[in-house]
Write a protein that holds these residues in place. Sequence first.
Motif, PDB file in Angstrom:
ATOM      1  N   SER A   1      12.640 -46.112 -76.635  1.00 43.90           N
ATOM      2  CA  SER A   1      13.737 -45.712 -77.786  1.00 43.90           C
ATOM      3  C   SER A   1      14.173 -47.093 -78.354  1.00 43.90           C
ATOM      4  CB  SER A   1      14.940 -45.128 -76.950  1.00 43.90           C
ATOM      5  OG  SER A   1      15.648 -45.837 -76.099  1.00 43.90           O
ATOM      6  N   VAL A   2      14.700 -47.049 -79.342  1.00 41.50           N
ATOM      7  CA  VAL A   2      15.367 -48.093 -80.175  1.00 41.50           C
ATOM      8  C   VAL A   2      16.331 -47.904 -80.964  1.00 41.50           C
ATOM      9  CG1 VAL A   2      13.285 -47.760 -81.974  1.00 41.50           C
ATOM     10  CG2 VAL A   2      14.526 -49.947 -81.745  1.00 41.50           C
ATOM     11  N   GLU A   3      17.265 -48.979 -81.058  1.00 40.65           N
ATOM     12  CA  GLU A   3      18.496 -48.411 -81.810  1.00 40.65           C
ATOM     13  C   GLU A   3      19.064 -49.760 -82.393  1.00 40.65           C
ATOM     14  OE1 GLU A   3      21.848 -48.502 -78.219  1.00 40.65           O
ATOM     15  OE2 GLU A   3      20.813 -46.467 -78.929  1.00 40.65           O
ATOM     16  N   ILE A   4      19.888 -49.592 -83.478  1.00 44.28           N
ATOM     17  CA  ILE A   4      20.612 -50.826 -84.089  1.00 44.28           C
ATOM     18  C   ILE A   4      21.723 -50.896 -83.527  1.00 44.28           C
ATOM     19  CG2 ILE A   4      21.141 -51.664 -86.435  1.00 44.28           C
ATOM     20  CD1 ILE A   4      19.072 -49.903 -87.672  1.00 44.28           C
ATOM     21  N   ALA A   5      22.347 -51.919 -83.197  1.00 47.79           N
ATOM     22  CA  ALA A   5      23.408 -52.314 -82.680  1.00 47.79           C
ATOM     23  C   ALA A   5      24.295 -53.493 -83.376  1.00 47.79           C
ATOM     24  CB  ALA A   5      23.224 -52.729 -80.985  1.00 47.79           C
ATOM     25  N   GLY A   6      25.805 -52.999 -83.330  1.00 49.42           N
ATOM     26  CA  GLY A   6      26.622 -53.936 -84.204  1.00 49.42           C
ATOM     27  C   GLY A   6      25.989 -54.226 -85.716  1.00 49.42           C
ATOM     28  N   PRO A   7      26.144 -55.520 -86.023  1.00 43.01           N
ATOM     29  CA  PRO A   7      25.827 -55.682 -87.395  1.00 43.01           C
ATOM     30  C   PRO A   7      24.346 -55.795 -87.829  1.00 43.01           C
ATOM     31  CG  PRO A   7      26.370 -57.575 -86.324  1.00 43.01           C
ATOM     32  CD  PRO A   7      26.661 -56.651 -85.443  1.00 43.01           C
ATOM     33  N   GLY A   8      23.515 -55.756 -86.770  1.00 40.85           N
ATOM     34  CA  GLY A   8      21.857 -55.647 -87.117  1.00 40.85           C
ATOM     35  C   GLY A   8      21.275 -56.052 -85.871  1.00 40.85           C
TER      36      GLY A   8
ATOM     37  N   LYS B   1       9.091 -49.238 -87.510  1.00 41.92           N
ATOM     38  CA  LYS B   1       7.773 -49.891 -87.047  1.00 41.92           C
ATOM     39  C   LYS B   1       7.857 -49.777 -85.578  1.00 41.92           C
ATOM     40  CE  LYS B   1       5.386 -51.402 -90.905  1.00 41.92           C
ATOM     41  NZ  LYS B   1       4.107 -51.067 -90.892  1.00 41.92           N
ATOM     42  N   LEU B   2       8.781 -50.058 -84.799  1.00 46.25           N
ATOM     43  CA  LEU B   2       8.941 -50.232 -83.201  1.00 46.25           C
ATOM     44  C   LEU B   2       8.728 -48.780 -82.823  1.00 46.25           C
ATOM     45  CD1 LEU B   2      11.590 -53.050 -82.871  1.00 46.25           C
ATOM     46  CD2 LEU B   2       9.097 -53.082 -82.251  1.00 46.25           C
ATOM     47  N   ARG B   3       9.335 -47.711 -83.444  1.00 53.01           N
ATOM     48  CA  ARG B   3       9.331 -46.543 -82.862  1.00 53.01           C
ATOM     49  C   ARG B   3       8.085 -45.832 -82.711  1.00 53.01           C
ATOM     50  NH1 ARG B   3      14.467 -44.579 -85.897  1.00 53.01           N
ATOM     51  NH2 ARG B   3      15.924 -44.909 -84.449  1.00 53.01           N
ATOM     52  N   ALA B   4       7.107 -46.360 -83.340  1.00 56.85           N
ATOM     53  CA  ALA B   4       5.563 -45.836 -83.480  1.00 56.85           C
ATOM     54  C   ALA B   4       5.003 -46.437 -82.314  1.00 56.85           C
ATOM     55  CB  ALA B   4       5.164 -46.149 -84.803  1.00 56.85           C
ATOM     56  N   ARG B   5       5.344 -47.442 -81.605  1.00 61.80           N
ATOM     57  CA  ARG B   5       4.803 -48.119 -80.309  1.00 61.80           C
ATOM     58  C   ARG B   5       4.780 -47.144 -79.299  1.00 61.80           C
ATOM     59  NH1 ARG B   5       4.048 -54.131 -80.379  1.00 61.80           N
ATOM     60  NH2 ARG B   5       4.199 -53.755 -78.141  1.00 61.80           N
ATOM     61  N   PRO B   6       3.487 -46.880 -78.466  1.00 62.34           N
ATOM     62  CA  PRO B   6       3.676 -45.982 -77.328  1.00 62.34           C
ATOM     63  C   PRO B   6       4.289 -46.760 -76.328  1.00 62.34           C
ATOM     64  CG  PRO B   6       1.776 -47.196 -77.710  1.00 62.34           C
ATOM     65  CD  PRO B   6       2.319 -47.471 -78.857  1.00 62.34           C
TER      66      PRO B   6
ATOM     67  N   VAL C   1      18.633 -55.318 -82.949  1.00 62.58           N
ATOM     68  CA  VAL C   1      17.633 -54.005 -82.540  1.00 62.58           C
ATOM     69  C   VAL C   1      17.730 -54.137 -81.090  1.00 62.58           C
ATOM     70  CG1 VAL C   1      15.429 -53.193 -82.861  1.00 62.58           C
ATOM     71  CG2 VAL C   1      16.574 -54.241 -84.646  1.00 62.58           C
ATOM     72  N   ASN C   2      17.974 -53.012 -80.466  1.00 61.30           N
ATOM     73  CA  ASN C   2      17.738 -53.120 -78.932  1.00 61.30           C
ATOM     74  C   ASN C   2      16.612 -51.924 -78.465  1.00 61.30           C
ATOM     75  OD1 ASN C   2      19.856 -54.652 -78.676  1.00 61.30           O
ATOM     76  ND2 ASN C   2      21.452 -53.047 -78.354  1.00 61.30           N
ATOM     77  N   LEU C   3      15.863 -52.627 -77.784  1.00 60.42           N
ATOM     78  CA  LEU C   3      14.682 -51.718 -77.208  1.00 60.42           C
ATOM     79  C   LEU C   3      14.567 -51.052 -76.018  1.00 60.42           C
ATOM     80  CD1 LEU C   3      13.582 -54.114 -79.208  1.00 60.42           C
ATOM     81  CD2 LEU C   3      11.603 -52.703 -79.145  1.00 60.42           C
TER      82      LEU C   3
ATOM     83  N   ILE D   1       6.730 -58.564 -82.956  1.00 61.63           N
ATOM     84  CA  ILE D   1       7.572 -58.386 -84.073  1.00 61.63           C
ATOM     85  C   ILE D   1       7.407 -59.381 -84.954  1.00 61.63           C
ATOM     86  CG2 ILE D   1      10.133 -58.671 -84.614  1.00 61.63           C
ATOM     87  CD1 ILE D   1      10.718 -57.607 -82.046  1.00 61.63           C
ATOM     88  N   ARG D   2       6.886 -60.631 -84.947  1.00 64.53           N
ATOM     89  CA  ARG D   2       6.246 -61.284 -86.100  1.00 64.53           C
ATOM     90  C   ARG D   2       5.272 -60.604 -86.849  1.00 64.53           C
ATOM     91  NH1 ARG D   2       7.966 -65.764 -82.803  1.00 64.53           N
ATOM     92  NH2 ARG D   2       9.660 -66.863 -83.778  1.00 64.53           N
ATOM     93  N   THR D   3       4.440 -60.134 -86.045  1.00 65.72           N
ATOM     94  CA  THR D   3       3.200 -59.186 -86.637  1.00 65.72           C
ATOM     95  C   THR D   3       3.847 -58.133 -87.377  1.00 65.72           C
ATOM     96  OG1 THR D   3       1.858 -59.934 -84.892  1.00 65.72           O
ATOM     97  CG2 THR D   3       1.187 -57.985 -86.296  1.00 65.72           C
ATOM     98  N   LEU D   4       4.860 -57.206 -86.992  1.00 63.43           N
ATOM     99  CA  LEU D   4       5.219 -56.117 -87.746  1.00 63.43           C
ATOM    100  C   LEU D   4       6.034 -56.555 -88.959  1.00 63.43           C
ATOM    101  CD1 LEU D   4       6.811 -54.154 -84.871  1.00 63.43           C
ATOM    102  CD2 LEU D   4       4.726 -53.813 -85.955  1.00 63.43           C
TER     103      LEU D   4
END
Length: 586
Positions: free
Chosen positions: A81-88, A72-77, A90-92, A11-14
């Motif tokens: 799935s990935v979604e935003i929760a609450g105020p910000g 960015k995360l959605r493009a990873r094989p 990120v859950n994967l 994630i730091r790289t992204l």
Amino acid sequence: MNIFKAFENDIRTLLDELAAEGAIPAGLDSGRLTVEPPREAAHGDLSTNAAMILAKPARMAPRALAELLVAKLRARPDVASVEIAGPGFVNLRLTPDVWRDRVRDVLNAGTAYGDSTLGKGEPVNVEYVSANPTGPLHAAHGRGAVFGDALAALLEKAGYAVTREYYINDAGAQVDVLGRSTYLRYREALGEDIGTIPAGLYPGEYLKEVGAGLADRDGNKWVGKDESEWLPACRDFAIGMIMGWIREDLGVLGVTMDVYSSERALVNAGAVDIALKALEERGLIYTGVLEPPKGKKPDDWEPRPQTLFKSTDFGDDVDRPLKKSDGSFTYFSNDIAYHFDKYRRGAANLIDVWGADHGGYVKRMQSATTAVTEGKASLDVKLCQLVHLMQNGEPVKMSKRAGTFVTLRDVIEQVGRDVVRFIMLTRRNDQTLDFDFAKVTEQSKDNPVFYVQYAHARCRSVLRHAATALPHVDQNPAALAAAANLARLDAEEEMILAKRMATWPRLVESAAEAHEPHRIAFYLYDLASEFHALWNRGRDDASLRFLIEGDEEVTVARLALIAAVSTVIASGLKVMGVEPVEELRS
């Protein structure tokens, strides 16, 4: 592989990629970025606070920054799935193969799975037990011994260079009392009727052995001599003999110290003068008069000038005396010298394990350590609360030999070393622990040591049966890792086990950073529970059994899974100093 640490780095790289694209400012501080399991498993496998902590310096709304990261995360094989929760947040959710690959990691690493480079070889001194050499170790000493030893092993697994140390408190008034008590028992061993043990001396029956040993060695050499002649001999003999018992008891408990440091040797070597000189050179020692202690009436207080350490400069409540009225050093001065000595020997990270009754001493010792090392050393003090020994809910009677307490050896002989070590870690060190001899040996889910050992034994039992049913299948872990088609692990319970094992490397690091080895016991209990759940599901659903006749591929995959479970349990038990069992007998 620590999947959480790996995603944190990714994630730091992204974020760097987003900065390079001009989507977010460059040079944002991601030091507080974390990737960890969500509080609710239903929310996903991983959760990151990246958008929450970077939104303000990026001058963006957290959810807006999260949207950029999610793309960015959605493009990873490996991300399902990935979604935003609450105020910000990120859950994967990760693909099943990510978790299956962790099973392969376990098999390839063996019990070294979870080993970390977190500590980078940094020296850490863990001082524990350090009971006064005035009698046998009791059960509370056992708790401190187990806690300290497991913490040392945990830190080693996390990559620190650990020194295990015992500080022998062989200077001061308590060992002089020991010497006088020994002299009385010595005279008794020579045939004298000593009557009732005088108040102020140690009454324990164990001192009969010490007195008899001294009589065997010296005969009547000390009879009729002045105290100035016999006291050093009696004191030193008793310390030597009791420290021999202590070493033996620790050995039975599976504790081996790297260093035994003598307080008296330290004082005689001038270490106290060295430490106080260092404080004096920094302007931290002065002559002054302390305020009356709380609870004392003014007319009971006799103010007098004392040599004081400016402990309040470092967060303590009051400044602390360094010398007594007779000019001799206080215990505090000796302890400052001891901690300075540990630092001078190369350890800047100091951990002391003390009994709960020393809680009022923590702040001053931390203040002194900071002062004498000029802030280059840190001291973490872990207090171990009391152990309540019971039998079926009733308090256990005192040991006849000790006179006032149940000895550690008594406890070990009754239930065994592994039970003692495991149970002592089933509560936080700062919580009291109920140790019921009946409950810690019963075979039930309520007994965590049995429940975890039962899981390991069940794993080994399945593997033994498989070796008979499928002798051509190589059960060497590396061979299983290579041969198993782990895609056949698709049951929910199997994925739960794989995910739990994947958290072991993270658990090792977080427990080591927090200095909390009890987390290992909690983790193992959870892993065992999930394994037993899969076992029980197999009783109801034949398709979930480990050995499936006519389907060798799924059988081998499940053998790989349970071999990995047994390996992780063994890895955790190794940190706790507990031997995993191959089979349990009623």
